[in-house]
Design a protein around this motif. Structure first.
Motif, mmCIF file in Angstrom:
data_model
loop_
_atom_site.group_PDB
_atom_site.id
_atom_site.type_symbol
_atom_site.label_atom_id
_atom_site.label_comp_id
_atom_site.label_asym_id
_atom_site.label_seq_id
_atom_site.Cartn_x
_atom_site.Cartn_y
_atom_site.Cartn_z
ATOM 1 N N LEU A 115 0.777 -1.130 -0.189
ATOM 2 C CA LEU A 115 -0.046 -0.018 -0.123
ATOM 3 C C LEU A 115 0.861 1.326 0.118
ATOM 4 C CD1 LEU A 115 -2.854 1.130 0.321
ATOM 5 C CD2 LEU A 115 -2.588 1.339 2.814
ATOM 6 N N SER A 116 0.517 2.123 -0.773
ATOM 7 C CA SER A 116 1.451 3.393 -1.040
ATOM 8 C C SER A 116 0.542 4.619 -0.753
ATOM 9 C CB SER A 116 2.103 3.521 -2.439
ATOM 10 O OG SER A 116 2.594 4.767 -2.457
ATOM 11 N N VAL A 117 0.800 5.397 0.148
ATOM 12 C CA VAL A 117 -0.078 6.585 0.495
ATOM 13 C C VAL A 117 0.674 7.914 0.396
ATOM 14 C CG1 VAL A 117 -1.465 7.777 2.372
ATOM 15 C CG2 VAL A 117 -1.308 5.288 2.301
ATOM 16 N N ASN A 118 -0.122 8.947 -0.340
ATOM 17 C CA ASN A 118 0.686 10.180 -0.822
ATOM 18 C C ASN A 118 -0.206 11.152 0.381
ATOM 19 O OD1 ASN A 118 0.968 13.014 -1.255
ATOM 20 N ND2 ASN A 118 1.845 12.002 -3.445
ATOM 21 N N TRP A 119 0.162 11.519 1.443
ATOM 22 C CA TRP A 119 -0.487 11.858 2.525
ATOM 23 C C TRP A 119 -1.124 13.366 2.202
ATOM 24 C CZ3 TRP A 119 -3.552 9.859 5.931
ATOM 25 C CH2 TRP A 119 -3.231 8.629 6.603
ATOM 26 N N SER A 120 -0.250 14.194 1.539
ATOM 27 C CA SER A 120 -0.483 15.375 0.843
ATOM 28 C C SER A 120 -1.734 15.579 0.040
ATOM 29 C CB SER A 120 0.734 16.492 0.421
ATOM 30 O OG SER A 120 1.346 15.652 -0.594
ATOM 31 N N ARG A 121 -1.267 14.578 -0.974
ATOM 32 C CA ARG A 121 -2.706 14.452 -2.025
ATOM 33 C C ARG A 121 -3.711 13.867 -1.346
ATOM 34 N NH1 ARG A 121 -1.030 12.129 -7.580
ATOM 35 N NH2 ARG A 121 0.204 13.958 -7.592
ATOM 36 N N LEU A 122 -3.796 12.905 -0.311
ATOM 37 C CA LEU A 122 -4.938 12.327 0.192
ATOM 38 C C LEU A 122 -5.913 13.072 0.822
ATOM 39 C CD1 LEU A 122 -6.537 9.501 0.757
ATOM 40 C CD2 LEU A 122 -5.183 9.284 2.609
ATOM 41 N N LEU A 123 -5.022 14.239 1.653
ATOM 42 C CA LEU A 123 -5.984 15.148 2.622
ATOM 43 C C LEU A 123 -6.191 16.293 2.078
ATOM 44 C CD1 LEU A 123 -3.717 14.569 5.811
ATOM 45 C CD2 LEU A 123 -5.643 13.522 5.509
ATOM 46 N N SER A 124 -5.889 16.244 0.629
ATOM 47 C CA SER A 124 -6.231 17.755 -0.125
ATOM 48 C C SER A 124 -7.661 17.743 -0.627
ATOM 49 C CB SER A 124 -5.293 17.910 -1.064
ATOM 50 O OG SER A 124 -5.784 16.745 -2.165
ATOM 51 N N PRO A 125 -8.230 18.744 -0.978
ATOM 52 C CA PRO A 125 -9.711 18.804 -1.587
ATOM 53 C C PRO A 125 -9.846 17.756 -2.667
ATOM 54 C CG PRO A 125 -9.051 20.875 -0.928
ATOM 55 C CD PRO A 125 -7.803 20.154 -1.008
ATOM 56 N N GLU A 126 -8.710 17.425 -3.508
ATOM 57 C CA GLU A 126 -8.452 16.739 -4.722
ATOM 58 C C GLU A 126 -7.572 15.463 -4.427
ATOM 59 O OE1 GLU A 126 -10.457 16.905 -7.201
ATOM 60 O OE2 GLU A 126 -11.428 18.801 -6.647
ATOM 61 N N PRO A 127 -8.202 14.492 -3.682
ATOM 62 C CA PRO A 127 -7.258 13.232 -3.321
ATOM 63 C C PRO A 127 -7.028 12.176 -4.635
ATOM 64 C CG PRO A 127 -9.706 12.966 -2.682
ATOM 65 C CD PRO A 127 -9.471 14.295 -3.386
ATOM 66 N N ASN A 128 -7.533 12.470 -5.630
ATOM 67 C CA ASN A 128 -7.335 11.311 -6.672
ATOM 68 C C ASN A 128 -5.676 11.142 -6.764
ATOM 69 O OD1 ASN A 128 -9.713 12.190 -7.179
ATOM 70 N ND2 ASN A 128 -9.833 12.505 -9.269
ATOM 71 N N GLY A 129 -5.383 9.860 -6.777
ATOM 72 C CA GLY A 129 -3.920 9.230 -6.928
ATOM 73 C C GLY A 129 -3.384 9.308 -5.228
ATOM 74 N N GLY A 130 -3.965 9.483 -4.552
ATOM 75 C CA GLY A 130 -3.142 9.616 -3.040
ATOM 76 C C GLY A 130 -3.033 8.367 -2.269
ATOM 77 N N LEU A 131 -3.675 7.341 -2.914
ATOM 78 C CA LEU A 131 -3.685 6.241 -2.326
ATOM 79 C C LEU A 131 -3.737 5.040 -3.473
ATOM 80 C CD1 LEU A 131 -5.596 5.031 0.790
ATOM 81 C CD2 LEU A 131 -5.609 3.337 -1.120
ATOM 82 N N MET A 132 -2.479 4.035 -3.526
ATOM 83 C CA MET A 132 -2.462 2.986 -4.307
ATOM 84 C C MET A 132 -2.076 1.818 -3.781
ATOM 85 S SD MET A 132 -0.504 5.280 -7.591
ATOM 86 C CE MET A 132 0.792 5.976 -6.486
ATOM 87 N N VAL A 133 -2.053 0.882 -4.574
ATOM 88 C CA VAL A 133 -1.882 -0.627 -4.267
ATOM 89 C C VAL A 133 -0.894 -0.820 -5.320
ATOM 90 C CG1 VAL A 133 -2.160 -2.961 -4.137
ATOM 91 C CG2 VAL A 133 -3.336 -1.542 -2.796
ATOM 92 N N LEU A 134 0.626 -1.192 -5.139
ATOM 93 C CA LEU A 134 1.322 -1.391 -6.061
ATOM 94 C C LEU A 134 1.894 -2.660 -6.004
ATOM 95 C CD1 LEU A 134 3.582 1.972 -5.847
ATOM 96 C CD2 LEU A 134 1.618 1.481 -7.329
ATOM 97 N N PRO A 135 2.571 -3.687 -7.206
ATOM 98 C CA PRO A 135 2.466 -2.813 -8.544
ATOM 99 C C PRO A 135 0.992 -2.965 -8.956
ATOM 100 C CG PRO A 135 3.260 -4.938 -8.623
ATOM 101 C CD PRO A 135 3.151 -4.852 -7.066
ATOM 102 N N LYS A 136 0.731 -1.831 -9.887
ATOM 103 C CA LYS A 136 -0.806 -1.714 -10.298
ATOM 104 C C LYS A 136 -1.210 -2.976 -10.998
ATOM 105 C CE LYS A 136 -1.340 3.393 -10.129
ATOM 106 N NZ LYS A 136 -1.764 4.744 -11.169
ATOM 107 N N ASP A 137 -0.320 -3.493 -11.880
ATOM 108 C CA ASP A 137 -0.703 -4.654 -13.014
ATOM 109 C C ASP A 137 -1.105 -5.683 -12.060
ATOM 110 O OD1 ASP A 137 1.871 -5.105 -12.173
ATOM 111 O OD2 ASP A 137 2.597 -4.963 -14.236
ATOM 112 N N SER A 138 -0.750 -5.832 -10.848
ATOM 113 C CA SER A 138 -0.859 -7.122 -10.001
ATOM 114 C C SER A 138 -2.325 -7.101 -9.395
ATOM 115 C CB SER A 138 0.178 -7.439 -8.842
ATOM 116 O OG SER A 138 -0.276 -6.325 -8.062
ATOM 117 N N ILE A 139 -2.956 -6.017 -9.716
ATOM 118 C CA ILE A 139 -4.508 -6.116 -9.123
ATOM 119 C C ILE A 139 -5.425 -6.573 -9.996
ATOM 120 C CG2 ILE A 139 -6.516 -4.572 -8.536
ATOM 121 C CD1 ILE A 139 -4.496 -2.355 -7.907
ATOM 122 N N GLN A 140 -6.088 -7.790 -9.216
ATOM 123 C CA GLN A 140 -7.019 -8.733 -10.013
ATOM 124 C C GLN A 140 -8.429 -8.061 -9.781
ATOM 125 O OE1 GLN A 140 -5.825 -11.522 -11.619
ATOM 126 N NE2 GLN A 140 -4.258 -10.061 -11.643
#
Length: 405
Positions: free
Chosen positions: A91-116
């Protein structure tokens, strides 16, 4: 499959049909054979300053896969379900983005291509109805509605204070930030989350069967003052739809109620893609902490229906992971009826659900029911065998009549 006084709720006096009985006579509770062993961990994710922000991460690592459950009370309580095909996803968290009014992309599971598989649940509103003058248990709504409580406007405790690594559990406990009526002056709404390191059942009803692939949520409303003399409460739940259609809702029926007395039904929400996610619950809530048949309340679920995102309280973690352009579906859960026990008894209400990815756990018949069926089926067979052996091997009686030539 069963004839009930309250067939929609699946509880009360319920008699299984002969067809269902015969179809289950030879079911053997082999358990969860072939279940993958997982290493399950639970942690609170802190921001870059080391401050906990009520972001709880459950990670269940298998041989070739990982399940991620990300719970948060940033905004309304919500959970992300993510399944990957690697044991190394993180799990990858970009806190400045997550807590902003536009949180898109602030939380990801990496690698993205492993998500089923990925989806989310958001608990958006707490409803309250006054059913004082309502005699129809099937009425919709079940009484006069009060203005709902938006869970996006609740203030929540520090999740770290309730973190229990021994039981893999933590509790989000909150109350309205602006409680003008003082209804929550001595009350709270709690979301207790628990993961599991092995398969089994909790000690308290409804005793849902869990595995290492699942986590359980218990929602409890405690001590809040109702706005009516006989108030019923409900919960609005929203989820992401898979394409244009909403996830499906199913009902399963059983002849066995040992684990949840007088409840013969299990409800499921299933997402369509494979491997699919699922939500399971029994249509019952409880008006006492020690759940029992006497304190059981019916739980009614409305059909899933599409809804627009802007009509719902927004969850930052859902927007951070999925973006802002999503299709949502919602349904309502209503707890209790105008007659019988209710929240008004002890100002207590609890309801539980199970959340998972993969094949939902299936209840086998309990040892008690298997024993009863073995006796019921075995006794006639034994009597037939004993009677046959007696006729074959028993003493012979000869007639005293002698023929005359």
């Amino acid at each position: 499959m069963c004839s009930c006084e309250e067939p929609r709720w699946g509880w009360g006096r319920c008699a299984p049909s002969p067809i269902l009985l015969l179809s289950l006579l030879f079911v053997v509770p082999f358990g969860l054979l072939g279940e993958e062993t997982r290493q399950v961990s639970l942690e609170v994710i802190h921001d870059s300053m080391g401050t906990p922000q009520n972001l709880l991460h459950i990670r269940a690592v298998g041989t070739n896969s990982t399940l991620h459950y990300v719970w948060s009370s940033l905004g309304p309580p919500a959970v992300l379900l993510v399944a990957t095909n690697t044991p190394h996803s993180v799990l990858s968290v970009n806190w400045s983005r997550l807590l902003s009014p536009e949180p898109n992309g602030g939380l990801m599971v990496l690698p993205k291509d492993s998500i089923q598989f990925s989806s989310a649940l958001v608990f958006t509103r707490l409803f309250e109805f006054d059913c004082t003058n309502t005699s129809d248990a099937a009425a919709k709504p079940p009484g006069k509605p009060y203005p709902p409580y938006s869970l996006g406007e609740f203030s929540w405790n520090n999740i770290t204070d309730s973190l229990d690594p021994a039981t893999l559990s933590a509790t989000f406990r909150g109350h309205p930030s602006h409680d003008a009526t003082g209804a929550f002056a001595n009350g709270s709404l709690a979301f207790r989350v628990q993961a599991f390191s092995r398969s089994g059942r909790p000690a308290q009803p409804p005793r849902l069967l869990h595995t290492m692939d699942t986590c359980q949520l218990e929602v409890a409303l405690v001590g809040a003052s109702p706005r009516g003399n006989r108030s019923l409460f409900g919960l609005e739940v929203a989820t992401l739809s898979q394409g244009p259609d909403c996830p499906s809702m199913q009902e399963q029926h059983s002849i066995d109620d040992e684990y949840a007395p007088a409840v013969f039904q299990l409800d499921q929400l299933l997402w369509g893609s494979l491997p699919s996610g699922f939500v399971q619950w029994r249509p019952v809530a409880f008006s006492q902490k020690q759940g029992s048949r006497e304190s059981a309340l019916p739980c009614q679920a409305s059909p899933l229906h599409p809804t627009l995102a802007y009509l719902l309280p927004q969850s930052p973690i859902v927007r951070a992971f999925f973006g802002s352009q999503n299709n949502f579906c919602a349904f309502n859960l209503t707890f209790g009826a105008s007659t019988g026990p209710g929240y008004w008894d002890q100002h207590y209400l609890s309801w539980s659900m199970l959340l998972g990815v993969g094949t939902p756990p299936v209840d086998a018949l309990s040892p008690l029911v298997l024993g009863i069926m073995a006796v019921a089926l075995g006794a006639p067979v034994f009597m037939l065998l004993a009677g046959g052996l007696f006729l074959l091997l028993g003493p012979k009686r000869y007639s005293e009549y002698q023929s005359m030539n």
